[in-house]
Design an enzyme around this catalytic site. Structure first.
Site, short mmCIF file in Angstrom:
data_model
loop_
_atom_site.label_atom_id
_atom_site.label_comp_id
_atom_site.label_asym_id
_atom_site.label_seq_id
_atom_site.Cartn_x
_atom_site.Cartn_y
_atom_site.Cartn_z
N ASP A 192 -74.05 20.02 49.79
CA ASP A 192 -73.47 19.03 48.88
C ASP A 192 -73.53 17.63 49.51
OD1 ASP A 192 -72.10 18.00 46.71
OD2 ASP A 192 -70.37 19.33 46.90
N ASN A 231 -71.32 14.00 48.53
CA ASN A 231 -70.37 13.54 47.52
C ASN A 231 -69.99 12.07 47.51
OD1 ASN A 231 -69.66 15.85 45.81
ND2 ASN A 231 -69.11 16.78 47.75
N CYS A 251 -77.18 19.74 46.05
CA CYS A 251 -76.08 19.32 45.19
C CYS A 251 -75.66 17.94 45.65
CB CYS A 251 -74.92 20.31 45.34
SG CYS A 251 -73.43 19.85 44.44
N ASP A 309 -71.91 18.62 37.55
CA ASP A 309 -70.56 19.20 37.58
C ASP A 309 -70.08 19.48 36.16
OD1 ASP A 309 -70.14 19.41 40.25
OD2 ASP A 309 -69.13 17.48 40.47
C1 DGJ Z 1 -69.15 18.44 44.14
C2 DGJ Z 1 -69.98 19.59 43.63
O1 DGJ Z 1 -70.79 19.16 42.59
C3 DGJ Z 1 -69.04 20.71 43.19
O2 DGJ Z 1 -69.80 21.77 42.68
C4 DGJ Z 1 -68.21 21.16 44.35
O3 DGJ Z 1 -69.04 21.76 45.33
C5 DGJ Z 1 -67.45 19.99 44.94
N1 DGJ Z 1 -68.32 18.88 45.24
C6 DGJ Z 1 -66.72 20.41 46.20
O4 DGJ Z 1 -66.16 19.37 46.86
#
Ligand code: DGJ
Length: 724
Positions: A473, A475, A521, A543
């Site tokens: 991931d 983020n 991701c 998501d």
């Molecule tokens: C963002 C991802 O898109 C989700 O599926 C999940 O893994 C969260 N992060 C977890 O923090």
């Protein structure tokens, strides 16, 4: 096929249905002569004499260099008569910024070139490499054109080398440039946001420069590194269009310039904003590859050509056609609030439903009870998982499931042991308060020692556990794009070096653990691109798992990526992102159009819902192969219609799968006819759910009637060839 014509000295590149022709004009410029439908070798004579020549001044014309402005160039230059946006900008050590790139030599080689450190096309038939030389600096540019005889995708990139003694600085170094006659195009781009990735946006191409880009450090949810030019009559299955996509996951730019001379320049590569790259004597910069595609079968033809190319030649061959795991992921079931005991019922139920992999998402490591702490500490959170990960893995094994684990390797929380020990690993220019996003900072992946550290700590967890699947991931977007370890005059290299660090880690981890399946991701689908597909056979598409929004997200994504690369999960209702409630059957049908899975607490489902999920998992088994290998035909567009419908057809056209959804009930509305365009007119087919038999000819032209559905309801048809 790559052909050099003796008489005209022109080059002719041809794939399955396209030709690409160039020659060296009297300015010495590598000039485009044609990109589009197939032409013959013998036509090069005509092109050189009648298409190119009228615009090229005679050698004794003293004003000839100014003609560059109206000539279709293969690599645009600056301050030498070509006033369109340049493809590369080279600064000499005396500060002069001007270039004129002219032909020096060329060679043809078998196969696809290696592109060290960058994702690339793994196999091809032939590559033409043309060397250009700058008239004003000791810069040599090699343009690579990689051709596959059975594909409509042509891959290009550029390598820029300093062949002199003094350093040069690249202020811009795009991968490719192509100038086409302006046929009055529409420009298609994939735009969006978190939870609304890759929405299709089509608008007439006006004069001037239209640019899409990401300055976010990753390809982004806002603009995907893909554009298409559509001729006016282009539809899903008819008409001409061109696609341009970068095999790249970092900050990028793609620019489309409609000039005042009836020409359109498309070019792109690493984002040029705040970019600079110093080349010392003997050094070279390798620009990422771009995959160009021509289709005369509309957008559908374009998508199918890209899908074949990506799964055949970019995804790792081990995984390209490997049966995708059917996953249950605990994120929306528990978020951070879990213990091993809380996960067991999900695992137990998954096994009963036929799901084969359990993926433990965020929260299993460090002091990770919320998103405020723990990132960077890839050690087991024993408080949550008493007995370690082994407890969960053992439970999976007892139930016959494989185990997957979530990581976010590029990040660190300030509240983490890693940050306390190595605060300098994080991106944050000394003295500047960093921007926080989701309470986290980025690690400086331009630094080899940081990448080494993360490689070691992530590898340790994988090595010590029985892990079949990793979800990688990412983020947050980049800020404070500065590395304390790069010299002041090389900070412009930061963005590209960051993604090179990411690729380095991805290469090392996937090579060290060749049997582990890696999923990409980034806050959902913010790094969904052909570069990511090289390392991650599939990527979390968004998501947003709402089965209405997903029709749009998956439709947009399918324009240039294969279904097998899209992770699509069934989640709980009301949907956590949109609050909408849709039938479980619809959620299952939409999630079956890719690599399917579940994202909810299976143990909380009613018996009827469990039975429906079991049915879905079994039904997916029937079409799993189609999702890996089939051809996609888009039938009803969720951006413009009240329905969504697509069909996936096997290569031999013997089986097909059709899925549709109606968004809003239309009382006494017209029956929607679906022309099943992917079928073979010469075959006869049986549609199982309709108990109907008809010729491919009829099903293609008359079509089939869409069932009368209410709000959010869906249907799925299984079609097979009837042999007489
Ligand atoms: C963002 C991802 O898109 C989700 O599926 C999940 O893994 C969260 N992060 C977890 O923090």
């Amino acid at each position: 096929m790559i052909y050099r014509d003796k008489k005209t000295q022109a080059f002719l590149l041809s794939g399955k249905n396209y030709s690409y022709a160039m020659y060296v004009n009297r300015l010495g410029m590598l000039q485009n002569l044609h990109y589009g439908a197939k032409i013959e070798k013998a036509d090069l004579d005509y092109l050189a004499a009648h298409i190119a020549d009228p615009q090229v001044p005679q050698a004794d014309d003293i004003n000839r260099d100014m003609a560059a402005d109206v000539l279709p160039s293969e690599y645009g230059y600056y301050a030498r008569g070509d006033y369109r946006e340049p493809t590369a900008i080279v600064e000499r050590s005396d500060g002069a910024v001007m270039s004129q790139f002219t032909y020096v030599s060329h060679k043809v080689q078998k196969g696809a070139p290696a592109v060290p450190g960058l994702p690339h096309m793994r196999s091809a038939d032939e590559t033409l490499s043309i060397v250009l030389r700058d008239a004003f600096s000791d810069t040599e540019i090699t343009l690579h054109y990689t051709v596959c005889d059975d594909s409509d995708v042509l891959v290009r990139n550029a390598e820029i080398a300093n062949v002199g003694k003094q350093p040069i600085v690249l202020q811009k170094a795009f991968s490719f440039c192509v100038d086409l006659p302006n046929a009055g195009y529409d420009l298609l781009r994939l735009t969006g946001n978190w939870a609304a990735e890759r929405s299709v946006d089509v608008a007439p191409l006006g004069k001037g420069i239209t640019r899409i880009q990401s300055l976010r450090g990753i390809s982004s949810a806002q603009f995907n590194p893909f554009v298409a030019l559509l001729k006016k009559a282009c539809t899903e299955e008819q008409g001409e269009c061109y696609g341009f996509q970068l095999v790249y996951s970092g900050s990028f730019a793609l620019s489309v310039e409609a000039d005042t001379h009836q020409s359109v320049r498309v070019q792109g590569g690493v984002a040029d904003t705040a970019f600079s790259w110093t080349l010392d004597s003997g050094e070279r910069f390798v620009a990422p590859q771009a995959a160009l595609c021509y289709s005369a079968q509309g957008l559908g033809g374009l998508s199918r050509a890209y899908a074949d190319c990506i799964r055949e030649r970019i995804v790792h061959p081990k995984w390209a056609y490997h049966k995708r795991p059917i996953v249950v992921n605990n994120w929306e079931a528990t978020y951070f609030d879990f213990t091993a005991e809380k996960l067991f019922p999900i695992i137990d139920e998954a096994a009963k439903l036929g799901i084969d992999t359990f993926v433990l998402d965020d929260g299993w490591f460090g002091k990770r009870d919320s998103d405020r702490s723990g990132l960077g500490d890839w050690t087991i959170n024993e408080k949550k998982l008493n007995g370690g990960l082994h407890t969960v893995i053992d439970r999976c094994k007892q139930r016959g499931l494989r185990f997957g684990l979530w990581f976010e390797p590029e990040m660190v929380n300030e509240d983490s042991d890693l940050f306390r020990k190595h605060p300098d690993y994080a991106l944050a220019k000394t003295g500047v308060e960093p921007c926080r996003s989701r309470f986290q900072l980025l690690l400086d992946f331009t630094r080899a020692d940081v990448v080494d550290y993360i490689f070691a700590s992530v590898s340790k967890v994988i090595k010590e556990h029985d892990i079949a699947y990793v979800k990688w991931d990412m983020n947050r977007y980049l800020t404070e794009c500065y590395s304390a370890k790069l010299p002041a005059d090389r900070q412009g290299e930061f963005m590209h070096r960051y993604i090179l660090g990411v690729y380095d880690l991805a290469e090392r981890l996937t090579s060290a653990f060749p049997d582990v399946f890696f999923e990409g991701c980034a806050s959902g689908g913010a790094r969904f691109d052909a570069g990511a597909a090289y390392y991650f056979p599939q990527t979390w598409t968004s998501d947003n798992t709402d089965a209405y929004d997903r029709t749009k997200i998956q439709w947009g994504t399918s324009l240039c990526y294969p279904l097998s690369t899209m992770s699509c999960h069934v989640s709980a209702c009301p949907n956590h992102q949109t609050g909408r409630t849709l039938p479980l059957a619809t959620r299952g049908a939409i999630a079956s159009l890719g690599a399917t899975g579940y994202e909810l607490d299976l143990s909380k489902l009613t018996d009827a819902e469990k039975a429906e999920c079991k049915r879905q998992v079994e039904a997916y088994g029937r079409i799993a192969d189609l999702m890996l290998t089939g051809d996609l035909y888009r039938l009803r567009n969720p951006f413009t219609d009240n329905e969504f419908c697509v069909m996936v057809v096997s290569k031999d056209k013997s089986t097909a799968y059709v899925v549709g959804e109606r968004f809003r009930t239309t009382p006494r509305g017209p029956a929607i006819r679906l022309p099943l365009t992917g079928l073979d007119a010469a075959k006869t087919y049986y549609i199982e759910e309709l108990d109907a038999t008809a010729s491919g000819k009829a099903l293609r032209s008359v079509g089939a009637t869409m069932p009368d559905l209410h709000d959010g309801e869906s249907f799925a048809w299984h079609i097979r060839e009837v042999k007489h």
